[in-house]
Design a protein around this motif. Sequence first.
Motif, PDB file in Angstrom:
ATOM      1  N   THR B 123       0.921  -1.437   0.083  1.00 39.05           N
ATOM      2  CA  THR B 123      -0.005  -0.040   0.150  1.00 39.05           C
ATOM      3  C   THR B 123       0.820   1.100   0.126  1.00 39.05           C
ATOM      4  O   THR B 123       0.711   2.392  -0.661  1.00 39.05           O
ATOM      5  N   ILE B 124       1.875   1.251   0.786  1.00 39.41           N
ATOM      6  CA  ILE B 124       2.767   2.194   0.956  1.00 39.41           C
ATOM      7  C   ILE B 124       3.401   2.522  -0.754  1.00 39.41           C
ATOM      8  O   ILE B 124       3.287   3.489  -0.866  1.00 39.41           O
ATOM      9  N   LEU B 125       3.850   1.480  -1.114  1.00 41.95           N
ATOM     10  CA  LEU B 125       4.438   1.681  -2.486  1.00 41.95           C
ATOM     11  C   LEU B 125       3.316   2.133  -3.392  1.00 41.95           C
ATOM     12  O   LEU B 125       3.726   3.362  -4.282  1.00 41.95           O
ATOM     13  N   ALA B 126       2.275   1.492  -3.447  1.00 41.39           N
ATOM     14  CA  ALA B 126       1.039   2.013  -4.377  1.00 41.39           C
ATOM     15  C   ALA B 126       0.683   3.351  -4.373  1.00 41.39           C
ATOM     16  O   ALA B 126       0.419   4.390  -5.238  1.00 41.39           O
ATOM     17  N   LEU B 127       0.796   3.899  -2.960  1.00 37.92           N
ATOM     18  CA  LEU B 127       0.187   5.010  -2.628  1.00 37.92           C
ATOM     19  C   LEU B 127       1.131   6.012  -3.056  1.00 37.92           C
ATOM     20  O   LEU B 127       0.968   7.364  -3.600  1.00 37.92           O
ATOM     21  N   ALA B 128       2.643   5.723  -2.751  1.00 36.94           N
ATOM     22  CA  ALA B 128       3.439   6.821  -2.975  1.00 36.94           C
ATOM     23  C   ALA B 128       3.524   6.946  -4.588  1.00 36.94           C
ATOM     24  O   ALA B 128       3.715   8.100  -4.801  1.00 36.94           O
ATOM     25  N   GLN B 129       3.460   5.818  -5.376  1.00 35.36           N
ATOM     26  CA  GLN B 129       3.318   6.102  -6.729  1.00 35.36           C
ATOM     27  C   GLN B 129       2.262   7.010  -7.166  1.00 35.36           C
ATOM     28  O   GLN B 129       2.490   7.780  -7.971  1.00 35.36           O
ATOM     29  N   LEU B 130       1.137   6.824  -6.606  1.00 34.45           N
ATOM     30  CA  LEU B 130      -0.070   7.769  -7.097  1.00 34.45           C
ATOM     31  C   LEU B 130       0.224   9.372  -6.704  1.00 34.45           C
ATOM     32  O   LEU B 130      -0.041   9.924  -7.539  1.00 34.45           O
ATOM     33  N   LEU B 131       0.664   9.216  -5.434  1.00 35.79           N
ATOM     34  CA  LEU B 131       0.891  10.719  -4.903  1.00 35.79           C
ATOM     35  C   LEU B 131       2.272  11.481  -5.513  1.00 35.79           C
ATOM     36  O   LEU B 131       2.218  12.655  -6.081  1.00 35.79           O
ATOM     37  N   ALA B 132       3.289  10.640  -5.765  1.00 36.19           N
ATOM     38  CA  ALA B 132       4.558  11.237  -6.627  1.00 36.19           C
ATOM     39  C   ALA B 132       4.147  11.824  -7.966  1.00 36.19           C
ATOM     40  O   ALA B 132       4.824  12.617  -8.465  1.00 36.19           O
TER      41      ALA B 132
END
Lengths: 652, 414
Positions: B123-132
């Motif tokens: 989730t951290i990785l996916a959210l980071a990708q979305l927000l970045a």
Amino acid sequence: MNVHHPHALRRRALGAYVATAALMGILLVGFFRIQVLLGEENRLRASSNRVRTLMVPAPRGTIYDRNGLILADNVPGYQVTILPASVDSARATLERMAGFMDLSNVRIERVLQTLRAYGREVVVDSDAEFESIAALEERRLDFPGIYVEMRPRRRYTLDESAGHVTGYVGEITLGELDSESFPDSLYEAGMIVGKIGIERQYESVLQGRPGIRHVEFDARGRIVGDFRGAEARAPVPGRDLHLNLDLELQRWIHRIFPDTLSGAVVALDPADGGVLALYSAPGYDANLFVGGIDDDIWQALNVDERKPLYDRAVLGLYAPASTWKLAAAGIALDLGVVTPDEVMPEPCTGSMFFGNRFWRCWDPAGHGYNNLAEAIGNSCDVYFYQLGLRIGLENLLTRATDIGFSRQCGVDLPQESRGEFPDRLGWYRERWPELYRYGPTEGEALNLAIGQGPNSQTPLKMAQFYVALARDGSAPAPTIARGGETGEGWELQLQPDHIASLQEGLKMVTAPGGTAHFGTALEHWDVIGKTGTGQNPLSVRGLAEDHAWFAGMAGPPGEAPEIVVVALVEYGRSGGQVAAPIVAKTADFYLRRKYDIPVDTIQTFREHIMTGPIPRWYRERFPAGYRALVQEAQEARDAAPNQVGNRPGGGG
Amino acid sequence: MIRLLDRWSLDPQLVLGILALSLFGIAIIYSAGQVYVPNPVTEGAWIRQARWFVLAMIAFSLVSRIPLRWIEWAAVPSYVLSLILLAATLVVGEGRGTAAGVKSWLALGPFSFQPAEVAKLATILALAQLLASRESGLNSLRELIAPGLVVAVPLMLGMRQPDLGTAMAFVGIGFAMLYWAATPVWLLLLVASPVVGLFLAYDTRIWSVYILVVIGCLILLRFRLSLFESVAVVLVNFATATISGPLWNSLAEYQQNRILVYLDPEVDPRGAGYQVIQSRVAIGSGGFDGQGFTAGPQKRLDFLPEQHTDFIFAVVGEELGFIGAFLVVLAFTFVLTRLVRLASHLSEDQAFAGLVLLGIFGAWLVHIFVNVGMTIGLVPITGIPLPFVSYGGTFLLMSWVAVAIAVRVAHERP
């Protein structure tokens, strides 16, 4: 500006630092408060958490009989205790335990109830089997909060022969804890206390003082070891108790008492009123009650028609019947309304007319003219009817009450029935307002004088009365424990020659030709006494036999009696044939041991002639009886020369 | 070792700090097994934890070699996969050990692991990708919907297990990462307001005051938020207040008890309050300098609940005292701030790395605060382990994988 520009990042990093510092700071403040500020308090709580003060039960005092034999002592036992826990978890644990030990639902509920009420450890089983303990210990982890301790367990050496006297012990109940007889300063939940009998009467002597032990527990209730931070206290053992009771005599009575019959036997030492034996049949084994009685055994004891839990010797009330005639005679002599040698004007013809009806003597053949001793010997009702009239109803009531026939003996037992006897004229109307609207008539004196009417006494009471006859007219209260705490005795104002003439009458009962001769004649001892045939609710309707009484005393020939024995056999029919041999055999066993004469099971003359020839001692001690027997045998041979002579039966 | 780490241009302070915590964890788990009546489960736990630690070190050195673009590429697939696994646990999950009531384990042949731990990282990785991928901050509720869903789906799945601790970790992850993505704090607070209102709704008067305050704030912020959004916030607030009663009743009894006991442990000292009371007494009896390593009587006598897992910090408190607790909290503070520091020193094109670091930061912060806080009754009891210290294989392994990813993304220029 890009949100990920380094300047923006630094600013947001500051926010994150602050958040971290704040949360970690909160934690540290919390730890500081609990560990440093409240550290000491928590340290105390921690030790109270794991250290528990346990009661170390004091070994109960040993109960000895008069010869130093043990009646009750202690053996090692196992006690299972549960530590306080939530009711649900305690219930779950107990229900699991029920698979390994004897634990009824009733018991579980009781344990839970105590747990709720007191919030401290509760004894689950004060006398667990070794097998159960082993099973529990094996599955230690399945039974949180359960611990097992060794503790003294009561053991009674006499089984069914002495349960009524010793009584038994059991765990103190909530009700007992609240009562004044178990003061809070000395008693607490889980203690084992005397419930009835001697155990209850001398509870304060036998109990001792429990000790205190501080034990470190783990969270699952396993004892880890003794905690050395607090001082332990060793238990103070209970004091021993020495009884006047003769253990072997008690056992002997149990052996000779007819197995299928109920009744009581009381043996007193006339010297001091000491209780030598106090037997009630059927009895029960006091060991059954130790550590809590099984429900089904308890149920069985309670529904048993023969009422084994009922102590007939001190609680049972029976019409004393002819055994009470001695009281009427004593009162008459005391009042001076009769002299020992005086013959009643009206001869016994089998009955006597008084009021508007005939009053029957037990023997329809009649007894003719009798003096006092003869009247006692024949148990002549007609004589005593006249004696009762001479005493007068009011006098009879007052004097009998003075002697103590409406009191307790004051024996050192927690329970004793009061004798039932009208203490004054008004008693009748209070008791039966319809029947005695105009008060009792003089006719009541006739009934009372022969031991019938509203007169019920315990076997113990009658024994105490016969102690007075065996002595000088006074009788100390029966005492079970040596130096025991008893009520006051009684005083029958009789002159020595009056006593002698009463004893003369008692002698006639057991002399050759007397109603109880064959069953009471002994080789070494003189037995004198009085039979009684007590009516009971069943027998007056012809549904059962009367109760059989024999009250007697025995001692070496020519000397004062050394033992007084009263036997009552419910529905025993004949005092002479059923009760008298029990008395004679009891006295014989006691006196033989007292005088170092070997004991035999063949004791009475009747037993001798049923198992062999007429013994030599009979011929020497009872020449008249021997002559009569020989003559009878001669007559029988003459009548039927080829037949073996009939063996004589007992008197009537 | 340090040179080895250096060679891979990793962050020695962070890794050393966590290494120290992991070794300390094994030592404390060893101590937790030292009781008077040995228990096969806790006694050998430290050996099993040491084995997992070795495995974690191997995983660390492997994962830290994975190039950043692989990680970025794997973000979405691993997120989807972990959601599938989470959903699978709802059907075929198993309870384990001290958390037998929570169906959070998935058996894979002889192995079993907790998909929730994997899901956190994914989730951290996916959210980071979305927000970045965003250029600007998130300034409206509408913009929060997509990232909110990314967090909410695994959160709700975790709740269904039911594992409140994991759910809270997702909340931490979401808030920390949104914050790092420049979401205004007031907006985050508005998002949180219905949840706060949920708890305040037990008293109508307090809640009335609260909703007035929320509405007041909305009026103040009327130029930043559309009318629709403002109304939505108020409506959601009303909605949560309305369902708070039925929601409370739908909680399992043990969950209700945990909250009641949090307010006053003494309401049920032998039941639900037992753990808090025993833990607090044990920690308190440690005093300033503690009872000594392995020597804590409360632990030895088995009074401490879950002493090698969720309540491991009670052993720290009892045996090492305030000093020990202080140092451990300090070590965690160091690790947490180190993550933030790493993130704050990144360049603009390393937004993904920064968000991953803050996601890890958020998850650990929640874990540490809730776990340590509950041992002294500051926080309601939640089955949530202490990173690196609590006994638990999957968690240790995934935490170390997180460390590996953190140092990798932080030190690789895209």
